[in-house]
Design a protein around this motif. Structure first.
Motif, PDB file in Angstrom:
ATOM      1  N   VAL A 285       0.830  -1.207   0.000  1.00  0.00           N
ATOM      2  CA  VAL A 285       0.000   0.000   0.000  1.00  0.00           C
ATOM      3  C   VAL A 285       0.863   1.254   0.000  1.00  0.00           C
ATOM      4  O   VAL A 285       0.707   2.132  -0.850  1.00  0.00           O
ATOM      5  CB  VAL A 285      -0.949  -0.001   1.218  1.00  0.00           C
ATOM      6  N   THR A 286       1.805   1.347   0.922  1.00  0.00           N
ATOM      7  CA  THR A 286       2.594   2.575   1.059  1.00  0.00           C
ATOM      8  C   THR A 286       3.652   2.738  -0.029  1.00  0.00           C
ATOM      9  O   THR A 286       4.108   3.854  -0.271  1.00  0.00           O
ATOM     10  CB  THR A 286       3.281   2.604   2.433  1.00  0.00           C
ATOM     11  N   LEU A 287       4.048   1.648  -0.651  1.00  0.00           N
ATOM     12  CA  LEU A 287       5.077   1.714  -1.695  1.00  0.00           C
ATOM     13  C   LEU A 287       4.507   1.513  -3.095  1.00  0.00           C
ATOM     14  O   LEU A 287       5.259   1.284  -4.047  1.00  0.00           O
ATOM     15  CB  LEU A 287       6.170   0.675  -1.433  1.00  0.00           C
ATOM     16  N   GLU A 288       3.202   1.624  -3.230  1.00  0.00           N
ATOM     17  CA  GLU A 288       2.574   1.383  -4.527  1.00  0.00           C
ATOM     18  C   GLU A 288       3.056   2.385  -5.578  1.00  0.00           C
ATOM     19  O   GLU A 288       3.293   2.031  -6.746  1.00  0.00           O
ATOM     20  CB  GLU A 288       1.053   1.461  -4.392  1.00  0.00           C
ATOM     21  N   GLY A 289       3.213   3.637  -5.188  1.00  0.00           N
ATOM     22  CA  GLY A 289       3.679   4.638  -6.135  1.00  0.00           C
ATOM     23  C   GLY A 289       5.094   4.358  -6.626  1.00  0.00           C
ATOM     24  O   GLY A 289       5.391   4.507  -7.821  1.00  0.00           O
ATOM     25  N   LEU A 290       5.974   3.954  -5.711  1.00  0.00           N
ATOM     26  CA  LEU A 290       7.343   3.626  -6.113  1.00  0.00           C
ATOM     27  C   LEU A 290       7.363   2.408  -7.026  1.00  0.00           C
ATOM     28  O   LEU A 290       8.177   2.331  -7.960  1.00  0.00           O
ATOM     29  CB  LEU A 290       8.201   3.381  -4.876  1.00  0.00           C
ATOM     30  N   MET A 291       6.489   1.451  -6.767  1.00  0.00           N
ATOM     31  CA  MET A 291       6.417   0.285  -7.644  1.00  0.00           C
ATOM     32  C   MET A 291       6.018   0.700  -9.055  1.00  0.00           C
ATOM     33  O   MET A 291       6.558   0.197 -10.048  1.00  0.00           O
ATOM     34  CB  MET A 291       5.413  -0.726  -7.091  1.00  0.00           C
ATOM     35  N   PHE A 292       5.065   1.603  -9.146  1.00  0.00           N
ATOM     36  CA  PHE A 292       4.619   2.063 -10.465  1.00  0.00           C
ATOM     37  C   PHE A 292       5.741   2.785 -11.191  1.00  0.00           C
ATOM     38  O   PHE A 292       5.963   2.556 -12.398  1.00  0.00           O
ATOM     39  CB  PHE A 292       3.412   2.989 -10.303  1.00  0.00           C
ATOM     40  N   MET A 293       6.456   3.664 -10.469  1.00  0.00           N
ATOM     41  CA  MET A 293       7.515   4.443 -11.113  1.00  0.00           C
ATOM     42  C   MET A 293       8.701   3.580 -11.514  1.00  0.00           C
ATOM     43  O   MET A 293       9.465   3.954 -12.410  1.00  0.00           O
ATOM     44  CB  MET A 293       7.973   5.562 -10.179  1.00  0.00           C
TER      45      MET A 293
END
Length: 430
Positions: A285-293
């Motif tokens: 949940v908290t690292l979803e944005g980093l995973m996308f990038m």
């Protein structure tokens, strides 16, 4: 201003208003028939609103306070530094970046309209069935990650507001920045009616106001806050009037009850994971944005698929809020550490924002995200990372270059002509 716009004040303001609004809605639930219908549609169960969720929310506020106090205790004395940026060049780069964002968004819309039979047909489809129109737009994306360009419009508007607040731009640059603010506000007022990303307009309004106050070192023009709220409520009402054509109610009544439902829904997303045992996702949940990038989101979605399906049972509409997202990912101890780290980092950025235009625009994005942190964890979203990277690029390219180079010493002569030495020696002999 140092207290009114501090991250601690924004967090307490957001969660306090959300709690009051949700509590009032639940107390008046018998008189709000549309709220009841929305609760049934989203599968919310009122039994989730218990002491466990309330205790964790209050504990989250206390932990955030402790993390914020720790950041202030180790504060280093700083002095205001002279401007290290070419503000005129920054305005030009902001305008150019905004043209790119608008250009990509326009190409996306025109491409989708061409496949739908033209702009007029697309507009008619949006009025008749906004969900189908949204699917048409999503199916006609120009490239992967294209929606980041659309979502970065609040970032260039924030830069424009910061530059205007300095009152040092020439007239043409000022007109350019005002046009950036006006065009982006209009775009994010119209497009979210179909795209259902109304928070982008809220992000634009809040971040622009916060950065203007920080640059001026005082809270300014409170009437603009009211205008921004009215603008967002107008967008909210227009969206609900179009997306709920079957409900025979005035648009204002639908919008009001839908807003009340969202407050209840946000608190449910914060309380429900505490009511039953859940699997922890350790960054899902908290690292979803980093995973996308980093283009690793597909791998982790497959890896965490079973846990995410279980979490769907404790998630209504939307996403997990700030305090609960850390608990869902890392459990009670890890969640507490996550909240404290966020509080510490946000306070450090806020203190640097008073002496640096670059940190000011970054904190404005964070501050706006904190004001709706009870709804989502926006400051870990890929939209946020892309916006900060875009602003960082503009600011980096706007740094002042040295006015002149230090005088270099004359090069030493290491080679001498033997012919000239022989000529001098012959003159001495004669």
């Amino acid at each position: 201003m140092r207290h009114a716009l501090s991250p601690l004040a924004l967090v307490f303001l957001c969660w306090g208003l959300t709690g009051i609004g949700a509590g009032w809605t639940l107390a008046q639930l018998d008189q709000l028939d549309l709220v009841q219908a929305f609760i049934i549609r989203e599968g919310l169960h009122l039994s989730a609103f218990g002491w466990a969720g309330l205790s964790w929310t209050l504990l989250g506020l206390v932990i955030y306070l402790v993390g914020d106090l720790c950041a202030r205790m180790i504060r280093q004395p700083t002095r205001a530094q002279p401007a290290a940026f070419d503000l005129k060049r920054m305005a030009i780069l902001t305008g150019l970046a905004n043209l790119v964002l608008l250009g990509v968004t326009a190409l996306w819309i025109f491409g989708a309209a061409a496949n739908a039979g033209g702009l007029i047909e697309l507009a008619r489809a949006a009025y008749a069935d906004s969900l189908t129109t949204r699917d048409i737009l999503l199916q006609n994306k120009l490239f992967t990650g294209m929606r980041l360009f659309y979502a970065a419009l609040p970032a260039t508007a924030c830069l424009a507001a910061a530059l205007l607040a300095t009152h040092t731009l020439p007239r043409q640059a000022c007109l350019m920045m005002w046009s950036v603010l006006a065009v982006n506000t209009a775009a994010l007022f119209i497009l979210p009616i179909v795209m259902s990303q109304r928070l982008l307009l809220l992000q634009l309004v809040l971040s622009s106001y916060i950065v203007a106050c920080i640059v001026k070192q005082r809270v300014i023009a409170l009437h603009w806050v009211g205008c921004g709220i009215l603008l967002f409520l107008a967008l909210w009402t227009a969206r609900e009037a179009i997306t709920n054509p079957i409900i025979q109610r005035p648009a204002l009544d639908i919008a009001t009850q839908k807003l009340a439902f969202y407050l209840v829904n946000d608190m449910f997303n914060g309380f429900a994971p505490l009511s039953i045992p859940i699997p922890h996702t350790y960054g899902g949940v908290t690292l979803e944005g980093l995973m996308f990038m980093t283009f690793s989101d597909g791998y982790f979605q497959t890896l965490l698929a079973s846990k995410m399906r279980t979490l769907d049972g404790v998630l209504g509409g939307g996403e997990f809020p700030f305090f609960t997202a850390g608990y869902v990912d890392y459990g009670p101890i890890g969640g507490a550490i996550f909240i404290a780290i966020c509080a510490f980092v946000f306070r450090q950025i806020f203190m640097r924002a008073h002496t640096s235009l670059g940190w000011a625009v970054v904190y404005a994005q964070i501050g706006a995200a904190l004001l709706f942190s009870s709804h989502s964890l926006y400051f870990t979203h890929q939209n946020f990372y892309f916006s900060v990277a875009l602003m960082g690029g503009v600011i980096f390219l706007s740094r002042k270059r040295p006015s002149g180079e230090a005088a270099r010493p004359a090069p030493r002569i290491t080679f001498r002509s033997r012919r000239r030495r022989h000529a001098l020696s012959s003159q001495v002999r004669t």
